[in-house]
Motif scaffolding. Structure first.
Motif, PDB file in Angstrom:
ATOM      1  N   VAL A  15      -0.424  -1.702  11.837  1.00 46.73           N
ATOM      2  CA  VAL A  15      -0.163  -2.118  10.445  1.00 46.73           C
ATOM      3  C   VAL A  15      -0.928  -1.259   9.446  1.00 46.73           C
ATOM      4  O   VAL A  15      -1.810  -0.479   9.795  1.00 46.73           O
ATOM      5  N   GLY A  16      -0.578  -1.469   8.190  1.00 51.49           N
ATOM      6  CA  GLY A  16      -1.386  -0.924   7.086  1.00 51.49           C
ATOM      7  C   GLY A  16      -1.244   0.577   6.905  1.00 51.49           C
ATOM      8  O   GLY A  16      -0.143   1.141   6.983  1.00 51.49           O
ATOM      9  N   GLY A  17      -2.403   1.208   6.685  1.00 52.21           N
ATOM     10  CA  GLY A  17      -2.446   2.621   6.323  1.00 52.21           C
ATOM     11  C   GLY A  17      -1.679   3.534   7.264  1.00 52.21           C
ATOM     12  O   GLY A  17      -1.000   4.466   6.832  1.00 52.21           O
ATOM     13  N   PHE A  31      -5.909   3.755  13.569  1.00 53.74           N
ATOM     14  CA  PHE A  31      -5.076   2.644  14.035  1.00 53.74           C
ATOM     15  C   PHE A  31      -5.642   1.301  13.606  1.00 53.74           C
ATOM     16  O   PHE A  31      -6.802   1.013  13.811  1.00 53.74           O
ATOM     17  N   ASP A  32      -4.791   0.483  13.053  1.00 50.38           N
ATOM     18  CA  ASP A  32      -5.169  -0.867  12.639  1.00 50.38           C
ATOM     19  C   ASP A  32      -4.212  -1.785  13.404  1.00 50.38           C
ATOM     20  O   ASP A  32      -3.035  -1.860  13.080  1.00 50.38           O
ATOM     21  N   ILE A  33      -4.723  -2.394  14.479  1.00 50.31           N
ATOM     22  CA  ILE A  33      -3.852  -3.158  15.377  1.00 50.31           C
ATOM     23  C   ILE A  33      -4.018  -4.654  15.124  1.00 50.31           C
ATOM     24  O   ILE A  33      -5.135  -5.162  15.137  1.00 50.31           O
ATOM     25  N   ARG A 124      -3.382  -8.700   2.431  1.00 54.23           N
ATOM     26  CA  ARG A 124      -3.718  -7.301   2.143  1.00 54.23           C
ATOM     27  C   ARG A 124      -3.577  -6.968   0.663  1.00 54.23           C
ATOM     28  O   ARG A 124      -3.070  -7.763  -0.116  1.00 54.23           O
ATOM     29  N   ASP A 125      -4.050  -5.778   0.313  1.00 52.76           N
ATOM     30  CA  ASP A 125      -4.174  -5.461  -1.108  1.00 52.76           C
ATOM     31  C   ASP A 125      -2.863  -5.138  -1.823  1.00 52.76           C
ATOM     32  O   ASP A 125      -2.553  -5.727  -2.856  1.00 52.76           O
ATOM     33  N   PHE A 126      -2.084  -4.205  -1.265  1.00 47.02           N
ATOM     34  CA  PHE A 126      -0.889  -3.750  -1.986  1.00 47.02           C
ATOM     35  C   PHE A 126       0.317  -3.761  -1.052  1.00 47.02           C
ATOM     36  O   PHE A 126       0.154  -3.627   0.168  1.00 47.02           O
ATOM     37  N   ASP A 168      -9.115 -12.439  -6.539  1.00 50.47           N
ATOM     38  CA  ASP A 168      -9.638 -12.653  -5.179  1.00 50.47           C
ATOM     39  C   ASP A 168     -10.631 -11.561  -4.808  1.00 50.47           C
ATOM     40  O   ASP A 168     -11.649 -11.824  -4.176  1.00 50.47           O
ATOM     41  N   ASP A 169     -10.287 -10.341  -5.153  1.00 50.47           N
ATOM     42  CA  ASP A 169     -11.150  -9.223  -4.782  1.00 50.47           C
ATOM     43  C   ASP A 169     -11.035  -8.108  -5.824  1.00 50.47           C
ATOM     44  O   ASP A 169     -10.133  -7.267  -5.765  1.00 50.47           O
ATOM     45  N   PRO A 170     -11.963  -8.099  -6.788  1.00 53.28           N
ATOM     46  CA  PRO A 170     -11.880  -7.098  -7.863  1.00 53.28           C
ATOM     47  C   PRO A 170     -12.030  -5.651  -7.388  1.00 53.28           C
ATOM     48  O   PRO A 170     -11.632  -4.731  -8.103  1.00 53.28           O
ATOM     49  N   LEU A 174     -10.234  -0.656  -7.882  1.00 54.45           N
ATOM     50  CA  LEU A 174     -10.604   0.730  -7.563  1.00 54.45           C
ATOM     51  C   LEU A 174      -9.687   1.300  -6.488  1.00 54.45           C
ATOM     52  O   LEU A 174      -9.306   2.466  -6.523  1.00 54.45           O
ATOM     53  N   ARG A 175      -9.346   0.438  -5.536  1.00 50.61           N
ATOM     54  CA  ARG A 175      -8.448   0.887  -4.465  1.00 50.61           C
ATOM     55  C   ARG A 175      -7.078   1.254  -5.033  1.00 50.61           C
ATOM     56  O   ARG A 175      -6.445   2.209  -4.594  1.00 50.61           O
ATOM     57  N   ALA A 176      -6.624   0.484  -6.032  1.00 52.09           N
ATOM     58  CA  ALA A 176      -5.308   0.757  -6.636  1.00 52.09           C
ATOM     59  C   ALA A 176      -5.289   2.184  -7.192  1.00 52.09           C
ATOM     60  O   ALA A 176      -4.332   2.935  -6.969  1.00 52.09           O
ATOM     61  N   VAL A 177      -6.360   2.549  -7.862  1.00 51.61           N
ATOM     62  CA  VAL A 177      -6.433   3.892  -8.449  1.00 51.61           C
ATOM     63  C   VAL A 177      -6.475   4.951  -7.337  1.00 51.61           C
ATOM     64  O   VAL A 177      -5.827   5.992  -7.420  1.00 51.61           O
ATOM     65  N   ARG A 178      -7.206   4.643  -6.289  1.00 50.66           N
ATOM     66  CA  ARG A 178      -7.325   5.618  -5.188  1.00 50.66           C
ATOM     67  C   ARG A 178      -5.949   5.913  -4.580  1.00 50.66           C
ATOM     68  O   ARG A 178      -5.570   7.077  -4.401  1.00 50.66           O
ATOM     69  N   PHE A 179      -5.186   4.850  -4.294  1.00 46.12           N
ATOM     70  CA  PHE A 179      -3.865   5.084  -3.692  1.00 46.12           C
ATOM     71  C   PHE A 179      -2.914   5.728  -4.699  1.00 46.12           C
ATOM     72  O   PHE A 179      -2.151   6.623  -4.361  1.00 46.12           O
ATOM     73  N   GLU A 180      -2.994   5.267  -5.944  1.00 45.60           N
ATOM     74  CA  GLU A 180      -2.101   5.834  -6.967  1.00 45.60           C
ATOM     75  C   GLU A 180      -2.298   7.349  -7.069  1.00 45.60           C
ATOM     76  O   GLU A 180      -1.332   8.122  -7.024  1.00 45.60           O
ATOM     77  N   GLN A 181      -3.527   7.763  -7.197  1.00 48.69           N
ATOM     78  CA  GLN A 181      -3.798   9.183  -7.404  1.00 48.69           C
ATOM     79  C   GLN A 181      -3.615   9.992  -6.127  1.00 48.69           C
ATOM     80  O   GLN A 181      -3.115  11.105  -6.164  1.00 48.69           O
ATOM     81  N   ARG A 182      -3.999   9.397  -4.991  1.00 50.24           N
ATOM     82  CA  ARG A 182      -3.882  10.154  -3.745  1.00 50.24           C
ATOM     83  C   ARG A 182      -2.427  10.508  -3.444  1.00 50.24           C
ATOM     84  O   ARG A 182      -2.108  11.603  -3.029  1.00 50.24           O
ATOM     85  N   PHE A 183      -1.540   9.531  -3.683  1.00 47.54           N
ATOM     86  CA  PHE A 183      -0.136   9.775  -3.329  1.00 47.54           C
ATOM     87  C   PHE A 183       0.713  10.208  -4.523  1.00 47.54           C
ATOM     88  O   PHE A 183       1.924  10.320  -4.399  1.00 47.54           O
TER      89      PHE A 183
HETATM   90  P1  ATP Z   1      -7.361   5.082   3.999  1.00 43.01           P
HETATM   91  O1  ATP Z   1      -6.196   5.952   4.271  1.00 43.01           O
HETATM   92  O2  ATP Z   1      -8.112   5.461   2.776  1.00 43.01           O
HETATM   93  O3  ATP Z   1      -8.235   4.809   5.184  1.00 43.01           O
HETATM   94  P2  ATP Z   1      -6.299   2.488   4.443  1.00 43.01           P
HETATM   95  O4  ATP Z   1      -5.071   1.923   3.871  1.00 43.01           O
HETATM   96  O5  ATP Z   1      -6.307   2.800   5.893  1.00 43.01           O
HETATM   97  O6  ATP Z   1      -6.682   3.742   3.573  1.00 43.01           O
HETATM   98  P3  ATP Z   1      -8.714   0.949   4.724  1.00 43.01           P
HETATM   99  O7  ATP Z   1      -9.740   0.838   3.661  1.00 43.01           O
HETATM  100  O8  ATP Z   1      -9.022   1.685   5.974  1.00 43.01           O
HETATM  101  O9  ATP Z   1      -7.442   1.536   3.998  1.00 43.01           O
HETATM  102  O10 ATP Z   1      -8.204  -0.503   5.062  1.00 43.01           O
HETATM  103  C1  ATP Z   1      -7.264  -0.756   6.094  1.00 43.01           C
HETATM  104  C2  ATP Z   1      -6.277  -1.810   5.633  1.00 43.01           C
HETATM  105  O11 ATP Z   1      -6.980  -3.013   5.317  1.00 43.01           O
HETATM  106  C3  ATP Z   1      -5.524  -1.382   4.371  1.00 43.01           C
HETATM  107  O12 ATP Z   1      -4.301  -0.776   4.669  1.00 43.01           O
HETATM  108  C4  ATP Z   1      -5.366  -2.679   3.625  1.00 43.01           C
HETATM  109  O13 ATP Z   1      -4.146  -3.288   3.971  1.00 43.01           O
HETATM  110  C5  ATP Z   1      -6.479  -3.579   4.129  1.00 43.01           C
HETATM  111  N1  ATP Z   1      -7.544  -3.696   3.144  1.00 43.01           N
HETATM  112  C6  ATP Z   1      -8.658  -2.950   3.036  1.00 43.01           C
HETATM  113  N2  ATP Z   1      -9.417  -3.363   2.014  1.00 43.01           N
HETATM  114  C7  ATP Z   1      -8.790  -4.388   1.450  1.00 43.01           C
HETATM  115  C8  ATP Z   1      -9.071  -5.268   0.349  1.00 43.01           C
HETATM  116  N3  ATP Z   1     -10.162  -5.112  -0.386  1.00 43.01           N
HETATM  117  N4  ATP Z   1      -8.179  -6.252   0.092  1.00 43.01           N
HETATM  118  C9  ATP Z   1      -7.095  -6.402   0.864  1.00 43.01           C
HETATM  119  N5  ATP Z   1      -6.754  -5.627   1.870  1.00 43.01           N
HETATM  120  C10 ATP Z   1      -7.573  -4.635   2.185  1.00 43.01           C
END
Ligand code: ATP
Length: 424
Positions: A15-17, A31-33, A124-126, A168-170, A174-183
């Protein structure tokens, strides 16, 4: 893992990234399993089939599978041993039981409960981070997209899952900006509005968590662009009013070298350049402030003590530079000796004016290495009783070399005689 999960009738997902990056054609080995069921039991089954050690957290339902080597990928699955993918695999994989997290109050650590993959993804965040690829058995490769992640990925949008996500998690701001700019995406309109509304909540986030997120940003290739965007969204000043960003800083950060500068600077390479570079950026960020205001920013970010001290050292040196320009070399050396290399490099990097920069450069490359030919043993051989006088004499000899008052060993010996006479 897919095979063992199938045999155990357990649904597992990556899942995720990883999924996001795969779909963006930027494959990673991060890997995020997530296991819909008992991740610890699955990890144990994996280690009994393929070896490796397991550590687990019963309360969170998480397990870490650590492997010494991936030989079994070649012996059991026929993958070529020299494949770079195998060589680059991390030696441990985290397995997480699908869970729901809820917050008893904003910014608190979440309370954890077992749940389904859908609910797990909902925490998860986005949306772009909520995509899951199922791995077990005939489901291998099925994409699960409960929260509209695929559409947002295609449209290049960073979108929160619900309206209180930033509450829930301010740190997600910062993460929003990181993903926005990175991609090269955009923060979706409503998300941007929610972010603006949540700005005051940044106050409640601990310095450690803020620094952790900022560090990720400082490690990105387009760091300046990201920080500029943080500033534009007023996120920086929400963290601290003196945490600002301007063209001066941008130029300095962009000009930082890609690796450790020449060994003369005295950096300890064990730390790794990425970590050293982060420290330098924090230092540059506050070096033009007064010590009090810089301390206030660094306290907010809970910058570790050693780093804090180095930055204050840099500020003090920067303030001393006008006095040092035109001073005798010995005076400059006595000011720069014993300083932390990071502080010296910060000031060097801060200064634009050639003459003042040169002062530090000449110290590092020449003056720091100048020592008298006479040492403590020679003084002892001369019958001088050991004590603070040794330091006085050796410093005087070094200063004389530095300032060009002596240029030969004979002149040094003559000066030594004089110093011994005056000290006795
Ligand atoms: P990167 O490529 O920078 O490693 P990533 O998406 O893998 O980005 P991680 O910080 O490694 O990000 O987090 C792994 C996953 O955990 C993310 O894809 C996200 O879904 C979730 N996650 C991490 N931090 C948060 C948060 N603060 N709130 C909600 N979900 C989060």
């Amino acid at each position: 893992m897919a095979q063992v999960a199938r045999d155990q009738h357990i649904a597992i997902y990556i899942v995720g990234g990883f999924v996001r990056d795969l779909l963006l054609d930027r494959p990673s080995l991060d890997f995020d399993i997530v296991v819909e069921g008992d991740a610890i039991a699955l990890a144990r089954a994996l280690s009994s089939c393929y070896g490796g050690r397991i550590t687990s957290h019963q309360r969170f339902g998480t397990a870490k599978w650590r492997m010494k080597d991936f030989g079994f990928l070649t012996s059991e699955f026929g993958l070529p041993a020299d494949q770079t993918t195998i060589q680059n695999l991390k030696p441990e994989i985290d397995l997480i039981s699908a869970r729901t997290e809820f917050y008893t109050h904003p910014t608190a650590l979440p309370t954890v409960e077992r749940g389904s993959i859908k609910l797990d993804l909902h925490r998860r965040d986005f949306t772009i981070n909520t995509l899951a690829l199922r791995l077990d058995g005939r489901h291998y490769g099925d994409l699960y997209d409960y929260w509209g992640g695929l559409t947002d990925l295609r449209q290049g949008l960073v979108r929160v899952l619900h309206s209180i996500s930033f509450v829930d998690d301010p740190t997600r701001m910062l993460r929003a900006v990181r993903f926005e700019q990175r991609f090269d995406f955009e923060i979706e309109d409503r998300t941007c509005q929610l972010l603006q509304e949540a700005l005051p909540l940044i106050h409640r986030v601990s310095g450690d968590r803020l620094r952790h997120e900022l560090n990720h940003i400082l490690d990105e290739p387009c760091v300046c662009q990201m920080i500029e965007r943080l500033a534009e969204l007023r996120l920086l000043t929400a963290i601290h009013p003196d945490l600002t960003w301007d063209a001066w800083l941008c130029d300095r950060v962009a000009a930082l070298p890609g690796q450790f500068p020449a060994p003369e600077w005295g950096f300890l390479a064990e730390q790794g350049w990425a970590a050293a570079k982060r420290e330098l950026i924090y230092a540059l960020w506050v070096v033009r402030l007064t010590p009090e205001r810089a301390s206030s920013v660094l306290t907010r970010l809970k910058v570790p003590r050693h780093q804090f001290d180095q930055i204050l050292e840099a500020i003090a040196l920067l303030n001393d530079i006008p006095r040092l320009v035109g001073a005798h070399p010995s005076e400059i050396v006595s000011r720069l000796d014993g300083m932390h290399p990071m502080a010296r490099f910060t000031v060097y990097h801060t200064l634009a004016e050639e003459q003042s920069r040169n002062l530090i450069w000449i110290y590092v490359t020449r003056w720091a290495k100048i020592t008298p030919t006479i040492n403590g043993n020679d003084l002892q051989a001369r019958g001088l009783p050991p004590g603070p006088v040794y330091r006085t004499i050796l410093t005087a000899l070094r200063n004389a070399w530095l300032d060009g008052e002596i240029n030969t060993v004979e002149a040094e010996c003559a000066l030594l005689e004089k110093l011994i006479t005056t000290s006795s």
